[in-house]
Structure formats: structure tokens, C-alpha cells
Design a protein around this motif. Structure first.
Motif, mmCIF file in Angstrom:
data_model
loop_
_atom_site.group_PDB
_atom_site.id
_atom_site.type_symbol
_atom_site.label_atom_id
_atom_site.label_comp_id
_atom_site.label_asym_id
_atom_site.label_seq_id
_atom_site.Cartn_x
_atom_site.Cartn_y
_atom_site.Cartn_z
ATOM 1 N N ARG A 1 0.823 -1.219 0.000
ATOM 2 C CA ARG A 1 0.000 0.000 0.000
ATOM 3 C C ARG A 1 0.849 1.258 0.000
ATOM 4 N NH1 ARG A 1 -2.496 1.173 5.595
ATOM 5 N NH2 ARG A 1 -0.273 1.635 5.838
ATOM 6 N N ASP A 2 1.944 1.243 0.714
ATOM 7 C CA ASP A 2 2.758 2.436 0.902
ATOM 8 C C ASP A 2 3.770 2.674 -0.214
ATOM 9 O OD1 ASP A 2 1.397 2.831 3.266
ATOM 10 O OD2 ASP A 2 2.917 1.870 4.513
ATOM 11 N N GLN A 3 3.831 1.792 -1.203
ATOM 12 C CA GLN A 3 4.770 1.988 -2.308
ATOM 13 C C GLN A 3 4.277 3.073 -3.260
ATOM 14 O OE1 GLN A 3 6.535 -1.401 -4.336
ATOM 15 N NE2 GLN A 3 5.938 -2.751 -2.659
ATOM 16 N N ASP A 4 5.201 3.767 -3.879
ATOM 17 C CA ASP A 4 4.876 4.819 -4.840
ATOM 18 C C ASP A 4 4.840 4.216 -6.248
ATOM 19 O OD1 ASP A 4 4.383 7.237 -6.059
ATOM 20 O OD2 ASP A 4 6.474 7.922 -5.978
ATOM 21 N N ILE A 5 3.760 3.503 -6.540
ATOM 22 C CA ILE A 5 3.584 2.854 -7.832
ATOM 23 C C ILE A 5 2.151 3.081 -8.299
ATOM 24 C CG2 ILE A 5 5.342 1.070 -7.503
ATOM 25 C CD1 ILE A 5 3.197 -0.824 -6.512
ATOM 26 N N VAL A 6 1.893 2.815 -9.578
ATOM 27 C CA VAL A 6 0.547 3.036 -10.117
ATOM 28 C C VAL A 6 -0.438 2.091 -9.439
ATOM 29 C CG1 VAL A 6 1.373 3.885 -12.331
ATOM 30 C CG2 VAL A 6 0.911 1.444 -12.049
ATOM 31 N N SER A 7 -1.686 2.472 -9.407
ATOM 32 C CA SER A 7 -2.712 1.735 -8.670
ATOM 33 C C SER A 7 -2.920 0.317 -9.194
ATOM 34 C CB SER A 7 -4.035 2.502 -8.691
ATOM 35 O OG SER A 7 -3.899 3.727 -8.015
ATOM 36 N N TRP A 8 -2.823 0.143 -10.508
ATOM 37 C CA TRP A 8 -3.022 -1.195 -11.055
ATOM 38 C C TRP A 8 -1.926 -2.144 -10.588
ATOM 39 C CZ3 TRP A 8 -6.459 -4.381 -12.541
ATOM 40 C CH2 TRP A 8 -6.111 -5.556 -13.212
ATOM 41 N N LYS A 9 -0.698 -1.686 -10.592
ATOM 42 C CA LYS A 9 0.408 -2.501 -10.101
ATOM 43 C C LYS A 9 0.211 -2.820 -8.624
ATOM 44 C CE LYS A 9 4.543 -4.401 -10.223
ATOM 45 N NZ LYS A 9 4.773 -5.682 -10.938
ATOM 46 N N LYS A 10 -0.282 -1.846 -7.887
ATOM 47 C CA LYS A 10 -0.481 -2.020 -6.449
ATOM 48 C C LYS A 10 -1.548 -3.090 -6.168
ATOM 49 C CE LYS A 10 0.177 1.686 -4.102
ATOM 50 N NZ LYS A 10 0.065 2.971 -3.350
ATOM 51 N N ILE A 11 -2.675 -3.041 -6.885
ATOM 52 C CA ILE A 11 -3.732 -4.024 -6.630
ATOM 53 C C ILE A 11 -3.277 -5.417 -7.072
ATOM 54 C CG2 ILE A 11 -4.986 -3.799 -8.823
ATOM 55 C CD1 ILE A 11 -6.566 -4.197 -5.350
ATOM 56 N N SER A 12 -2.481 -5.472 -8.138
ATOM 57 C CA SER A 12 -1.937 -6.749 -8.590
ATOM 58 C C SER A 12 -1.023 -7.357 -7.532
ATOM 59 C CB SER A 12 -1.158 -6.544 -9.896
ATOM 60 O OG SER A 12 -0.544 -7.749 -10.305
ATOM 61 N N MET A 13 -0.205 -6.532 -6.900
ATOM 62 C CA MET A 13 0.703 -7.018 -5.858
ATOM 63 C C MET A 13 -0.054 -7.428 -4.599
ATOM 64 S SD MET A 13 3.866 -4.311 -6.291
ATOM 65 C CE MET A 13 4.781 -4.972 -4.891
ATOM 66 N N VAL A 14 -1.109 -6.687 -4.263
ATOM 67 C CA VAL A 14 -1.931 -7.028 -3.103
ATOM 68 C C VAL A 14 -2.569 -8.401 -3.303
ATOM 69 C CG1 VAL A 14 -4.096 -6.474 -1.935
ATOM 70 C CG2 VAL A 14 -2.375 -4.707 -2.255
ATOM 71 N N ILE A 15 -3.101 -8.641 -4.495
ATOM 72 C CA ILE A 15 -3.698 -9.945 -4.804
ATOM 73 C C ILE A 15 -2.641 -11.043 -4.709
ATOM 74 C CG2 ILE A 15 -4.648 -11.333 -6.690
ATOM 75 C CD1 ILE A 15 -6.240 -8.849 -7.511
ATOM 76 N N ASP A 16 -1.452 -10.761 -5.217
ATOM 77 C CA ASP A 16 -0.369 -11.744 -5.177
ATOM 78 C C ASP A 16 -0.003 -12.109 -3.736
ATOM 79 O OD1 ASP A 16 1.206 -13.304 -6.899
ATOM 80 O OD2 ASP A 16 2.971 -12.084 -6.475
ATOM 81 N N VAL A 17 0.107 -11.098 -2.883
ATOM 82 C CA VAL A 17 0.439 -11.325 -1.474
ATOM 83 C C VAL A 17 -0.639 -12.153 -0.794
ATOM 84 C CG1 VAL A 17 0.648 -10.186 0.783
ATOM 85 C CG2 VAL A 17 1.911 -9.297 -1.170
ATOM 86 N N TYR A 18 -1.886 -11.745 -0.981
ATOM 87 C CA TYR A 18 -3.005 -12.426 -0.324
ATOM 88 C C TYR A 18 -3.133 -13.865 -0.823
ATOM 89 C CZ TYR A 18 -6.854 -11.270 2.844
ATOM 90 O OH TYR A 18 -7.671 -11.161 3.943
ATOM 91 N N LEU A 19 -3.043 -14.030 -2.130
ATOM 92 C CA LEU A 19 -3.206 -15.360 -2.722
ATOM 93 C C LEU A 19 -2.092 -16.294 -2.269
ATOM 94 C CD1 LEU A 19 -4.821 -17.122 -4.660
ATOM 95 C CD2 LEU A 19 -3.447 -16.218 -6.536
ATOM 96 N N ASN A 20 -0.882 -15.776 -2.212
ATOM 97 C CA ASN A 20 0.240 -16.589 -1.761
ATOM 98 C C ASN A 20 0.035 -17.063 -0.323
ATOM 99 O OD1 ASN A 20 2.997 -17.693 -2.090
ATOM 100 N ND2 ASN A 20 3.520 -16.187 -0.518
#
Length: 213
Positions: free
Chosen positions: A74-93
Motif C-alpha cells: 500500500r505504501d509503495q509509490d507505484i501506479v494503482s493497477w500494479k499495487k492491486i496486482s501485488m496485493v492480490i499476489d500477497v493475499y493469494l500466496n
């Protein structure tokens, strides 16, 4: 000395997570927990106070660890789409690599007679869901996401993940994949679930795909 105490505590938590997942709260007696961890019951009392305290420690350890990972994304300075993709990756893992833990959560939440514990679990999970919500709302506010129903979007994402874990026998037949094989889960099931969720979100959530690559 302190490291030995922490190692023993972690060992008890690891064993307790497996025992609670297999037998549920009611079926996992303090004696069984102690026997499986190869410690005496007094040690469980010393570290956790009671069986309730042990179960809460098991739950909080996993939930807080996931929260830390989500907050870092959440706190990274990246575009929102990349952020939601990473959140899904973390949760799914987390969900797929700790499936016994998520079955434990589902078991305890389904037992109405343990409402106090259910409140503890749901409140803890909601703190993680709130981070998920902040990521989606940020994308809506900066114009990269459509103004969707945020709560139902999160429910759809998490519902897909939890169904695969809590109904693994059905999911195995549906996908014709063995959910008991860690290699299959890691290299075939996990990528397929993630790709499905990203395709769904691109169609439903993403306003302008070219601006969010």
C-alpha cells in the motif's frame, strides 16, 4: 536464553495451528496440544495463559504477518493497477501456502456458539480488508479505477480465494488439479487463480488499461 524461549514459543504455535485446523477448537484439548508439541501443559499456560490464548496467538500471528505485507505494498509509490496486482499476489500466496490456517478460520467463524472468538477473528481480518479497501479507493480517487462498489469487489476477490481453499476437494475436481500437491498449487493453480482475478478486475475495475501499465 531469550532465543530459546522464542524458538519454543514458535514451535508450539506451529504445532497448534495444525492441531486446531484438524480438530477445531473443541476437539483440540490442551493435553492433545501439549502432546503434539512435545511439551507439558504448564508450558502452554506459561506462554499463552490458556487454550483460548493459544488459539488467539495462532490467529494473530498469521493475520498480523499478512497485514504487514499488505501495508508495505500500500505504501509503495507505484501506479494503482500494479499495487492491486501485488496485493492480490500477497493475499493469494498466503491463502494457498497456509491453507490449514484458512480452514481453521473458516471453521471457527462458522461456529455461532463461539461468538467472542468469532468477533476477534473478524475484527482482525477486517484490519487487513481495510488495507485492501484503501488500495482500491486510492485508484478510484486518482482516476485510474472505475467508481465501483469497493466492498463487493473485495468480497468477490476474497470469495474466489477462500472457496478454492475451503472447498479444495470440489475445486480439485473442477480444475482437474491436485490441491494436495504443493508443486501443482504453486506452478499451476496459483497462476491460474491470479490471472482470473486480474482479468476480472481489468474488465470491471480498470478505467484505462494503457495508463496503468
Amino acid at each position: 536464553m531469550e532465543k530459546r524461549k522464542e524458538d519454543k514459543k514458535e514451535h508450539i504455535l506451529n504445532i497448534a495451528e495444525k492441531v486446531f485446523s484438524e480438530y477445531g477448537y473443541e476437539g483440540a484439548s490442551t493435553r492433545l496440544l501439549a502432546n503434539e508439541a512435545c511439551v507439558n501443559m504448564a508450558m502452554i499456560s506459561y506462554y499463552f495463559g490458556s487454550k483460548d490464548g493459544l488459539l488467539k496467538a495462532v490467529l494473530e500471528r498469521r493475520i498480523a504477518g499478512l497485514r504487514k505485507e499488505l501495508e508495505e505494498v500500500r505504501d509503495q509509490d507505484i501506479v494503482s493497477w500494479k499495487k492491486i496486482s501485488m496485493v492480490i499476489d500477497v493475499y493469494l500466496n498466503r491463502v494457498l501456502s497456509n491453507n490449514c490456517f484458512y480452514r481453521l478460520i473458516n471453521r471457527e467463524l462458522s461456529l455461532a456458539q463461539r461468538s467472542e472468538l468469532g468477533e476477534f477473528i473478524s475484527d482482525s481480518i477486517m484490519r487487513n480488508v481495510h488495507v485492501f479497501k484503501e488500495v482500491i479507493e486510492e485508484g478510484i480517487q486518482n482516476g485510474s479505477f472505475n467508481p465501483v462498489d469497493v466492498e463487493m469487489t473485495i468480497a468477490s476477490i476474497l470469495g474466489t480465494m477462500y472457496y478454492m481453499v475451503n472447498s479444495s476437494q470440489v475445486a480439485s475436481k473442477m480444475l482437474d488439479k491436485d490441491f494436495l500437491d504443493p508443486e501443482v498449487v504453486q506452478h499451476e493453480i496459483r497462476p491460474r487463480i491470479k490471472q482470473y482475478l486480474l482479468d476480472y478486475l481489468k474488465a470491471y475495475l480498470l478505467k484505462n488499461e494503457s495508463e496503468n501499465k
